[in-house]
Design a protein around this motif. Structure first.
Motif, short mmCIF file in Angstrom:
data_model
loop_
_atom_site.label_atom_id
_atom_site.label_comp_id
_atom_site.label_asym_id
_atom_site.label_seq_id
_atom_site.Cartn_x
_atom_site.Cartn_y
_atom_site.Cartn_z
N VAL A 55 24.86 -28.74 -47.66
CA VAL A 55 24.87 -27.82 -46.53
C VAL A 55 23.84 -26.70 -46.72
CG1 VAL A 55 26.21 -26.04 -45.34
CG2 VAL A 55 27.22 -28.29 -45.76
N GLY A 56 23.84 -26.06 -47.90
CA GLY A 56 22.91 -24.96 -48.14
C GLY A 56 21.47 -25.39 -48.02
N ALA A 57 21.13 -26.53 -48.64
CA ALA A 57 19.75 -27.03 -48.58
C ALA A 57 19.37 -27.41 -47.15
CB ALA A 57 19.60 -28.24 -49.50
N ALA A 58 20.31 -27.95 -46.41
CA ALA A 58 20.03 -28.33 -45.02
C ALA A 58 19.73 -27.10 -44.17
CB ALA A 58 21.21 -29.10 -44.44
N ILE A 59 20.48 -26.03 -44.37
CA ILE A 59 20.23 -24.81 -43.60
C ILE A 59 18.85 -24.25 -43.93
CG2 ILE A 59 20.98 -22.41 -43.30
CD1 ILE A 59 23.86 -23.41 -43.52
N GLU A 60 18.42 -24.37 -45.18
CA GLU A 60 17.06 -23.94 -45.54
C GLU A 60 16.02 -24.78 -44.82
OE1 GLU A 60 15.81 -21.37 -47.22
OE2 GLU A 60 17.87 -20.64 -47.14
N CYS A 61 16.29 -26.07 -44.64
CA CYS A 61 15.38 -26.93 -43.90
C CYS A 61 15.27 -26.48 -42.44
CB CYS A 61 15.83 -28.38 -43.97
SG CYS A 61 15.46 -29.22 -45.51
N PHE A 62 16.40 -26.14 -41.86
CA PHE A 62 16.37 -25.61 -40.49
C PHE A 62 15.50 -24.35 -40.44
CE2 PHE A 62 20.32 -28.06 -39.72
CZ PHE A 62 20.03 -28.57 -38.46
N ASN A 63 15.61 -23.52 -41.44
CA ASN A 63 14.86 -22.26 -41.47
C ASN A 63 13.36 -22.51 -41.44
OD1 ASN A 63 14.61 -19.45 -41.58
ND2 ASN A 63 14.50 -19.44 -43.82
N ARG A 64 12.92 -23.58 -42.09
CA ARG A 64 11.49 -23.89 -42.10
C ARG A 64 11.03 -24.46 -40.76
NH1 ARG A 64 12.94 -25.52 -47.42
NH2 ARG A 64 13.13 -27.72 -46.80
N GLY A 65 11.97 -24.93 -39.94
CA GLY A 65 11.59 -25.52 -38.67
C GLY A 65 11.93 -24.66 -37.47
N GLY A 66 12.24 -23.39 -37.72
CA GLY A 66 12.59 -22.49 -36.63
C GLY A 66 12.97 -21.14 -37.17
N LYS A 67 13.86 -20.45 -36.48
CA LYS A 67 14.23 -19.09 -36.87
C LYS A 67 15.75 -19.00 -37.05
CE LYS A 67 12.28 -17.75 -33.13
NZ LYS A 67 11.81 -16.93 -31.98
N LEU A 68 16.14 -18.45 -38.17
CA LEU A 68 17.55 -18.26 -38.45
C LEU A 68 17.96 -16.81 -38.17
CD1 LEU A 68 18.36 -20.16 -41.78
CD2 LEU A 68 19.19 -20.70 -39.49
N SER A 69 19.10 -16.65 -37.55
CA SER A 69 19.72 -15.33 -37.39
C SER A 69 21.20 -15.51 -37.73
CB SER A 69 19.50 -14.79 -35.97
OG SER A 69 20.04 -15.69 -35.01
N THR A 70 22.04 -14.58 -37.28
CA THR A 70 23.45 -14.63 -37.63
C THR A 70 24.30 -14.44 -36.38
OG1 THR A 70 22.95 -13.69 -39.80
CG2 THR A 70 25.24 -13.65 -39.11
N THR A 71 25.35 -15.24 -36.25
CA THR A 71 26.27 -15.08 -35.14
C THR A 71 27.16 -13.86 -35.39
OG1 THR A 71 28.13 -16.33 -36.07
CG2 THR A 71 26.37 -17.60 -35.01
#
Length: 289
Positions: free
Chosen positions: A124-140
């Protein structure tokens, strides 16, 4: 996070029962009725929903919805990144639930730009980092990652690790745990994106088809909806139930109606709710009161 249970729960050893409890609070009789079966250990500190043994392969209404959910997902601008993340992390469990699934079950035609994705597994943690490289992460507002593609018009997806989904009762271990702690039944339907398996432990597809607003639980303990938050989780729940009943044109079933009326003073927190979340539609409340 520590598990918190209301002190009203007695200690029973592997006893299944339907809990009905009423308590006096501020002179008002508050109906605390739960629709599920509990299995409590001898210490009285844990409880589990005992839902359908095989949720919900037997419901053709749910199974038929998956191709449309999949079509909408593949049309989303964020899907190529999601597909690549799933390819790179084969042990990543991904379930889609919430508004998009609900709208498909209701036959509502709407552009799908708000995805609720529940993640599980070692990566899960590594996957979220992959998302971060393909867009922008923020927080709900709840503290979970929210991911948006670089195309700002494409909407976003809330990436919620199942192991971190603890809305006030027990920590979740799987998607059924998650759905059994959702707000209302029509939201509590999910699909495994790898297999297409459907999960509907609260008969949400039936309520969606019948346009019924039915709360799942009435036993959330009072307290902040998230660490450090000012609003109580039951205040947030009250506004969400009224808002979605209003926006979706749902008929509020009697026990949910009673709970809303018993907590009607929550409406005075509307400005605080709007600052944290969105402007609530309270039309349904006006028809109740």
């Amino acid at each position: 996070m520590e598990k918190v249970w209301p002190s009203m729960f007695p200690s029973f050893h592997k006893l299944r029962f339907e809990l009905q409890h009423q308590r006096q609070e501020g002179g008002n009789r508050l109906n605390r009725v739960t629709r599920y079966l509990l299995v409590m250990d001898s210490g009285g500190t844990t409880a589990r929903y005992t839902g359908p043994v095989n949720p919900n392969e037997s419901n053709p209404r749910v199974s038929r919805a998956f191709p449309e959910v999949r079509r909408l997902l593949e049309a989303w601008n964020g899907f190529p990144v999601l597909r690549e993340v799933m390819r790179l992390h084969g042990d990543l469990g991904v379930h889609v639930a919430g508004g998009v699934v609900r709208n498909v079950l209701m036959g509502r035609e709407a552009v799908s730009k708000d995805w609720d994705l529940f993640l599980s597994g070692p990566s899960v943690g590594a996957a979220i980092e992959c998302f971060n490289r393909g867009g922008k992460l923020s927080t709900t507002p709840y503290g979970a990652p929210r991911w948006a593609p670089y195309d700002e018009a494409a909407g976003y997806a809330d990436l919620m690790p199942i192991a971190g989904f603890i809305p006030g009762l027990w920590p979740c271990e799987d998607i059924v745990d998650v759905l059994n702690q959702f707000d209302f039944t029509a939201n509590a339907v999910a699909f495994d994106l790898r297999t297409g398996q459907a999960f509907d432990p609260q008969n949400g597809a039936r309520d969606a088809a019948r346009r019924v607003m039915r709360m799942i639980r009435f036993d959330y303990p009072d307290g902040p909806y998230a660490a450090g938050a000012n609003l109580d989780r039951n205040v947030v729940l009250w506004f969400r139930i009224v808002h979605y009943a209003s926006r979706l044109g749902l008929t509020i079933e009697p026990l949910t109606r009673n709970w809303l009326l018993a907590r009607g003073d929550q409406r005075h927190h509307a400005e605080a709710f709007e600052r944290e979340f969105f402007t609530p539609d309270l039309h349904a409340w006006k028809t109740l009161s």
